[in-house]
Design a protein around this motif. Structure first.
Motif, PDB file in Angstrom:
ATOM      1  N   LEU A 198       0.565  -1.173   0.070  1.00  0.00           N
ATOM      2  CA  LEU A 198       0.101   0.130  -0.031  1.00  0.00           C
ATOM      3  C   LEU A 198       0.789   1.270  -0.130  1.00  0.00           C
ATOM      4  CD1 LEU A 198      -2.885  -1.083   2.519  1.00  0.00           C
ATOM      5  CD2 LEU A 198      -2.807  -1.264  -0.128  1.00  0.00           C
ATOM      6  N   ARG A 199       1.959   1.351   0.716  1.00  0.00           N
ATOM      7  CA  ARG A 199       2.902   2.310   0.531  1.00  0.00           C
ATOM      8  C   ARG A 199       3.379   2.283  -0.681  1.00  0.00           C
ATOM      9  NH1 ARG A 199       3.762   1.030   6.272  1.00  0.00           N
ATOM     10  NH2 ARG A 199       5.444  -0.627   5.831  1.00  0.00           N
ATOM     11  N   VAL A 200       3.803   1.520  -1.490  1.00  0.00           N
ATOM     12  CA  VAL A 200       4.367   1.535  -2.849  1.00  0.00           C
ATOM     13  C   VAL A 200       3.529   2.153  -3.723  1.00  0.00           C
ATOM     14  CG1 VAL A 200       4.797   0.013  -4.917  1.00  0.00           C
ATOM     15  CG2 VAL A 200       5.944  -0.502  -2.579  1.00  0.00           C
ATOM     16  N   VAL A 201       2.088   1.818  -3.496  1.00  0.00           N
ATOM     17  CA  VAL A 201       1.100   2.106  -4.359  1.00  0.00           C
ATOM     18  C   VAL A 201       1.023   3.974  -4.185  1.00  0.00           C
ATOM     19  CG1 VAL A 201      -1.435   2.368  -4.890  1.00  0.00           C
ATOM     20  CG2 VAL A 201      -0.332   0.310  -4.502  1.00  0.00           C
ATOM     21  N   GLU A 202       1.077   4.258  -3.062  1.00  0.00           N
ATOM     22  CA  GLU A 202       0.842   5.764  -2.814  1.00  0.00           C
ATOM     23  C   GLU A 202       2.165   6.450  -3.061  1.00  0.00           C
ATOM     24  OE1 GLU A 202       0.499   6.678   1.722  1.00  0.00           O
ATOM     25  OE2 GLU A 202      -0.981   5.022   1.696  1.00  0.00           O
ATOM     26  N   LYS A 203       3.165   6.010  -3.310  1.00  0.00           N
ATOM     27  CA  LYS A 203       4.661   6.742  -3.737  1.00  0.00           C
ATOM     28  C   LYS A 203       4.737   6.582  -5.167  1.00  0.00           C
ATOM     29  CE  LYS A 203       7.173   5.515   0.596  1.00  0.00           C
ATOM     30  NZ  LYS A 203       8.265   4.693   1.004  1.00  0.00           N
ATOM     31  N   ASN A 204       4.054   5.668  -5.970  1.00  0.00           N
ATOM     32  CA  ASN A 204       4.014   5.575  -7.295  1.00  0.00           C
ATOM     33  C   ASN A 204       2.850   5.864  -8.058  1.00  0.00           C
ATOM     34  OD1 ASN A 204       4.852   4.816 -10.108  1.00  0.00           O
ATOM     35  ND2 ASN A 204       6.019   3.185  -9.356  1.00  0.00           N
ATOM     36  N   SER A 205       2.632   7.118  -8.783  1.00  0.00           N
ATOM     37  CA  SER A 205       1.728   7.623  -9.583  1.00  0.00           C
ATOM     38  C   SER A 205       1.350   6.888 -10.733  1.00  0.00           C
ATOM     39  CB  SER A 205       2.083   9.301 -10.027  1.00  0.00           C
ATOM     40  OG  SER A 205       2.924   9.131 -10.698  1.00  0.00           O
ATOM     41  N   GLN A 206       2.419   6.116 -11.272  1.00  0.00           N
ATOM     42  CA  GLN A 206       2.256   5.177 -12.362  1.00  0.00           C
ATOM     43  C   GLN A 206       1.217   4.021 -11.903  1.00  0.00           C
ATOM     44  OE1 GLN A 206       3.118   6.343 -15.302  1.00  0.00           O
ATOM     45  NE2 GLN A 206       3.809   7.930 -14.302  1.00  0.00           N
ATOM     46  N   ILE A 207       1.243   3.612 -10.524  1.00  0.00           N
ATOM     47  CA  ILE A 207       0.687   2.340 -10.106  1.00  0.00           C
ATOM     48  C   ILE A 207      -0.811   3.044  -9.559  1.00  0.00           C
ATOM     49  CG2 ILE A 207       0.485   1.011  -8.318  1.00  0.00           C
ATOM     50  CD1 ILE A 207       3.492   0.669  -8.134  1.00  0.00           C
ATOM     51  N   TYR A 208      -0.800   4.178  -9.014  1.00  0.00           N
ATOM     52  CA  TYR A 208      -2.009   4.475  -8.255  1.00  0.00           C
ATOM     53  C   TYR A 208      -3.122   4.891  -9.373  1.00  0.00           C
ATOM     54  CZ  TYR A 208      -0.538   9.288  -7.464  1.00  0.00           C
ATOM     55  OH  TYR A 208       0.091  10.661  -7.291  1.00  0.00           O
ATOM     56  N   ASP A 209      -2.405   5.539 -10.312  1.00  0.00           N
ATOM     57  CA  ASP A 209      -3.316   6.106 -11.662  1.00  0.00           C
ATOM     58  C   ASP A 209      -3.668   5.198 -12.769  1.00  0.00           C
ATOM     59  OD1 ASP A 209      -4.022   8.781 -10.744  1.00  0.00           O
ATOM     60  OD2 ASP A 209      -2.206   9.615 -11.576  1.00  0.00           O
ATOM     61  N   ALA A 210      -2.820   4.010 -12.676  1.00  0.00           N
ATOM     62  CA  ALA A 210      -3.305   3.054 -13.696  1.00  0.00           C
ATOM     63  C   ALA A 210      -4.758   2.503 -13.514  1.00  0.00           C
ATOM     64  CB  ALA A 210      -2.271   1.751 -13.523  1.00  0.00           C
ATOM     65  N   THR A 211      -5.431   2.156 -14.540  1.00  0.00           N
ATOM     66  CA  THR A 211      -6.713   1.752 -14.562  1.00  0.00           C
ATOM     67  C   THR A 211      -7.045   0.593 -13.945  1.00  0.00           C
ATOM     68  OG1 THR A 211      -7.121   3.048 -16.616  1.00  0.00           O
ATOM     69  CG2 THR A 211      -8.757   1.455 -16.232  1.00  0.00           C
ATOM     70  N   GLY A 212      -6.052  -0.504 -14.009  1.00  0.00           N
ATOM     71  CA  GLY A 212      -6.195  -1.724 -13.372  1.00  0.00           C
ATOM     72  C   GLY A 212      -5.836  -1.857 -11.818  1.00  0.00           C
ATOM     73  N   THR A 213      -5.162  -1.055 -11.327  1.00  0.00           N
ATOM     74  CA  THR A 213      -4.698  -1.064  -9.896  1.00  0.00           C
ATOM     75  C   THR A 213      -5.769  -1.304  -8.982  1.00  0.00           C
ATOM     76  OG1 THR A 213      -2.799   0.291 -10.451  1.00  0.00           O
ATOM     77  CG2 THR A 213      -3.491   0.097  -8.033  1.00  0.00           C
ATOM     78  N   PRO A 214      -6.871  -0.643  -9.033  1.00  0.00           N
ATOM     79  CA  PRO A 214      -8.084  -0.791  -8.150  1.00  0.00           C
ATOM     80  C   PRO A 214      -8.412  -2.324  -8.032  1.00  0.00           C
ATOM     81  CG  PRO A 214      -8.476   1.323  -9.211  1.00  0.00           C
ATOM     82  CD  PRO A 214      -7.354   0.643  -9.921  1.00  0.00           C
ATOM     83  N   ALA A 215      -8.720  -2.886  -9.123  1.00  0.00           N
ATOM     84  CA  ALA A 215      -8.996  -4.175  -9.005  1.00  0.00           C
ATOM     85  C   ALA A 215      -7.923  -5.184  -8.638  1.00  0.00           C
ATOM     86  CB  ALA A 215      -9.229  -4.891 -10.442  1.00  0.00           C
ATOM     87  N   ILE A 216      -6.696  -4.818  -8.969  1.00  0.00           N
ATOM     88  CA  ILE A 216      -5.436  -5.494  -8.400  1.00  0.00           C
ATOM     89  C   ILE A 216      -5.641  -5.774  -6.627  1.00  0.00           C
ATOM     90  CG2 ILE A 216      -2.933  -5.557  -7.937  1.00  0.00           C
ATOM     91  CD1 ILE A 216      -2.926  -4.890 -11.033  1.00  0.00           C
ATOM     92  N   LEU A 217      -5.874  -4.361  -6.259  1.00  0.00           N
ATOM     93  CA  LEU A 217      -5.853  -4.205  -4.560  1.00  0.00           C
ATOM     94  C   LEU A 217      -7.230  -4.719  -4.140  1.00  0.00           C
ATOM     95  CD1 LEU A 217      -4.372  -0.650  -4.041  1.00  0.00           C
ATOM     96  CD2 LEU A 217      -3.255  -2.926  -4.287  1.00  0.00           C
ATOM     97  N   GLU A 218      -8.111  -4.750  -5.001  1.00  0.00           N
ATOM     98  CA  GLU A 218      -9.386  -5.336  -4.458  1.00  0.00           C
ATOM     99  C   GLU A 218      -9.380  -6.939  -4.381  1.00  0.00           C
ATOM    100  OE1 GLU A 218     -14.126  -5.869  -6.062  1.00  0.00           O
ATOM    101  OE2 GLU A 218     -12.809  -4.336  -6.938  1.00  0.00           O
ATOM    102  N   GLU A 219      -8.465  -7.555  -5.241  1.00  0.00           N
ATOM    103  CA  GLU A 219      -8.116  -9.156  -5.017  1.00  0.00           C
ATOM    104  C   GLU A 219      -7.416  -9.220  -3.744  1.00  0.00           C
ATOM    105  OE1 GLU A 219      -7.916 -12.963  -6.308  1.00  0.00           O
ATOM    106  OE2 GLU A 219      -9.387 -11.289  -6.587  1.00  0.00           O
ATOM    107  N   LEU A 220      -6.334  -8.078  -3.377  1.00  0.00           N
ATOM    108  CA  LEU A 220      -5.400  -8.336  -2.330  1.00  0.00           C
ATOM    109  C   LEU A 220      -6.181  -8.268  -1.098  1.00  0.00           C
ATOM    110  CD1 LEU A 220      -2.719  -8.310  -1.178  1.00  0.00           C
ATOM    111  CD2 LEU A 220      -2.576  -6.136  -1.514  1.00  0.00           C
ATOM    112  N   PHE A 221      -7.338  -7.265  -0.996  1.00  0.00           N
ATOM    113  CA  PHE A 221      -8.097  -7.029   0.166  1.00  0.00           C
ATOM    114  C   PHE A 221      -8.722  -8.428   0.507  1.00  0.00           C
ATOM    115  CE2 PHE A 221     -12.445  -6.178   1.646  1.00  0.00           C
ATOM    116  CZ  PHE A 221     -12.106  -5.763   2.887  1.00  0.00           C
ATOM    117  N   GLU A 222      -9.571  -8.799  -0.677  1.00  0.00           N
ATOM    118  CA  GLU A 222     -10.424 -10.196  -0.735  1.00  0.00           C
ATOM    119  C   GLU A 222      -9.721 -11.387  -0.052  1.00  0.00           C
ATOM    120  OE1 GLU A 222     -13.842 -10.518  -0.671  1.00  0.00           O
ATOM    121  OE2 GLU A 222     -14.084  -8.451  -1.195  1.00  0.00           O
ATOM    122  N   LYS A 223      -8.564 -11.533  -0.425  1.00  0.00           N
ATOM    123  CA  LYS A 223      -7.736 -12.591  -0.306  1.00  0.00           C
ATOM    124  C   LYS A 223      -6.981 -12.427   1.210  1.00  0.00           C
ATOM    125  CE  LYS A 223      -8.009 -15.086  -3.856  1.00  0.00           C
ATOM    126  NZ  LYS A 223      -7.040 -15.254  -5.025  1.00  0.00           N
TER     127      LYS A 223
END
Length: 465
Positions: free
Chosen positions: A382-407
């Motif tokens: 989660l800290r990596v996501v906050e520090k990298n705009s290429q990650i948090y602004d990527a369209t697919g990132t929310p779905a990836i973190l949603e899977e991380l949360f669910e698991k």
């Protein structure tokens, strides 16, 4: 010293599959306790004949040609009242159960043939002289009851080769359970709960040959995942048989393998690291050498990484992994996710340099590793996501973190503040949008709505203070 106790007859009767057969065996038990030993033997034999025929009928209803032929002849004899034919069927019933349908092993047939002989003496006293009138001992009667239930009445109609053939067919179906828990429930209820020791042992040996030698035509290595799940299910349901036979057979099979089959050993070690302890020192030394050499061979590399849970191999595997290029490390993590790769997976993810690259890394590293991360690992992600705009602004990132949360919902009490921190950060990054739109509209527009809703439903307060 192993403690030996008499079998509890009431408990034994509860194991009988068929309700009618159980009523016959309970009748035999009641007669035994009342001292009517000849009646007990006759009732026990009736339970045998009923159970064998009932099992064959069950197979006939499932489409077994041999069973259908037997039932047709039986029903015709009953309808025509062909007493001689029915007597012949009963006379050959144990051979039919043993040879044609494999309900009984050879030794089990011998045991129940003794019951049949005693039944004939009980039911036909005129066939012996008055001085030789048969009076069975209570111990003999009890033995017959125990043998009948343990050898026959408690088991499903499919044992022996036919049972193994059906298990193999199930393993090869597309609907075979994908997880160990589901595979255990499926295989236990269908086969293992009432499997004879001989069936378990024979199946275990077949699966070992299939996964190690790869020379079982009906079970090619394309079904390796299903084969390993079935081996694990046997281990869970029948641990004593599993360990005993693995200790007896594993080393012999491994020693007979040619070099091309050795990578298959690592698959087995990954599924059950205990197998390492059942090898001798020479085999362990050889496999350590194979490990070092194989890490540089793309065709077999991933098989070796599956054995990272073996303590003696772990240092060798991790050292070899660290020497690989980043692209190869990504492919290894995607193919064989392991907790030991968590730190490097996060480091690789943090290096995303564009939106599509962030999505590719998330799908190759975070998705497959979702079940392998610890609380600290998820906090780092989660800290990596906050520090990298290429990650948090990527369209697919929310779905990836949603899977991380669910698991990893089990970690929510420890991660509540970390998830909130992420959304507070996102709120600050998208503050220019919040000045124009409602909170829900911003989350929807930026793609974070689904994850936010899941977190809120789990009781996480995402509002900035």
């Amino acid at each position: 010293m192993k403690e030996v106790r008499l079998t509890d007859l009431d408990e034994l009767a509860l194991k009988v599959r068929d309700r009618t057969a159980r009523s016959y065996i309970l009748e035999a038990i009641d007669a035994y306790r009342g001292g009517a030993y000849r009646s007990a033997i006759v009732s026990t034999w009736i339970a045998v004949t009923f159970d064998v025929i009932s099992k064959i009928r069950e197979l006939s209803n499932q489409g077994d040609p041999m069973a259908q032929d037997f039932i047709n002849k039986l029903d015709q004899a009953i309808a025509a009242k062909q007493i001689r034919q029915l007597q012949n069927i009963e006379e050959d019933l144990l051979k039919t159960a043993t040879i044609d349908f494999e309900f009984l092993s050879d030794q089990e047939q011998v045991d129940i043939t003794r019951l049949k002989d005693d039944r004939n003496l009980c039911a036909h006293p005129a066939f012996v002289s008055e001085e030789m009138l048969f009076e069975p001992e209570p111990e003999r009667v009890r033995m017959h009851i125990v043998h009948v239930v343990k050898h026959l009445l408690q088991h499903q109609p499919v044992q022996g080769k036919s049972a193994i053939a059906r298990i193999v067919r199930d393993i090869k179906t597309t609907s075979f359970p994908p997880t160990l828990d589901a595979a255990c429930i499926f295989l236990n209820s269908r086969y293992f709960d009432r499997a004879k020791r001989s069936l378990t042992e024979n199946l275990l040996f077949l699966l070992l040959k299939a996964i190690l030698r790869g020379d079982v035509p009906d079970l090619p290595l394309t079904y390796a995942r299903q084969i390993l799940l079935t081996l694990q299910a046997i281990s869970n349901r029948h641990p004593d048989i599993y360990e005993e036979r693995m200790k007896a057979k594993l080393l012999t099979i491994i020693e007979s393998l040619d070099e091309g089959c050795l990578p298959n050993v690592f698959r087995l070690l990954g599924a059950d690291p205990r197998c390492w302890n059942w090898l001798d020192e020479s085999a362990k030394i050889h496999l350590k050498e194979v490990t070092q050499v194989s890490l540089n061979k793309p065709s077999i590399r991933n098989s070796v990484f599956e054995a990272i849970l073996v303590n003696d191999l772990k240092p060798i595997i991790i050292e070899g992994f660290n020497e690989l290029s980043s692209e190869i490390q990504i492919s290894v993590i995607k193919a064989t996710p392991q907790p030991e790769f968590a730190t490097q997976a996060i480091a690789l993810y943090s290096k995303a340099s564009d939106y599509r690259g962030a999505e590719r890394l998330g799908e190759s590293l975070i998705f497959p590793m979702a079940n392998c991360f610890s609380v600290a690992n998820i906090q780092d992600i989660l800290r990596v996501v906050e520090k990298n705009s290429q990650i948090y602004d990527a369209t697919g990132t929310p779905a990836i973190l949603e899977e991380l949360f669910e698991k990893n919902k089990q970690y929510l009490p420890d991660l509540r503040e970390s998830w909130k921190s992420l959304f507070v950060f996102l709120h600050s990054q998208y503050s220019w949008l919040y000045n124009k739109s409602e909170d829900s509209e911003v989350l929807k527009e930026t793609g974070w709505e689904n994850l936010a809703n899941r977190l809120k439903a789990a009781g996480v307060n995402l509002s900035p203070e």
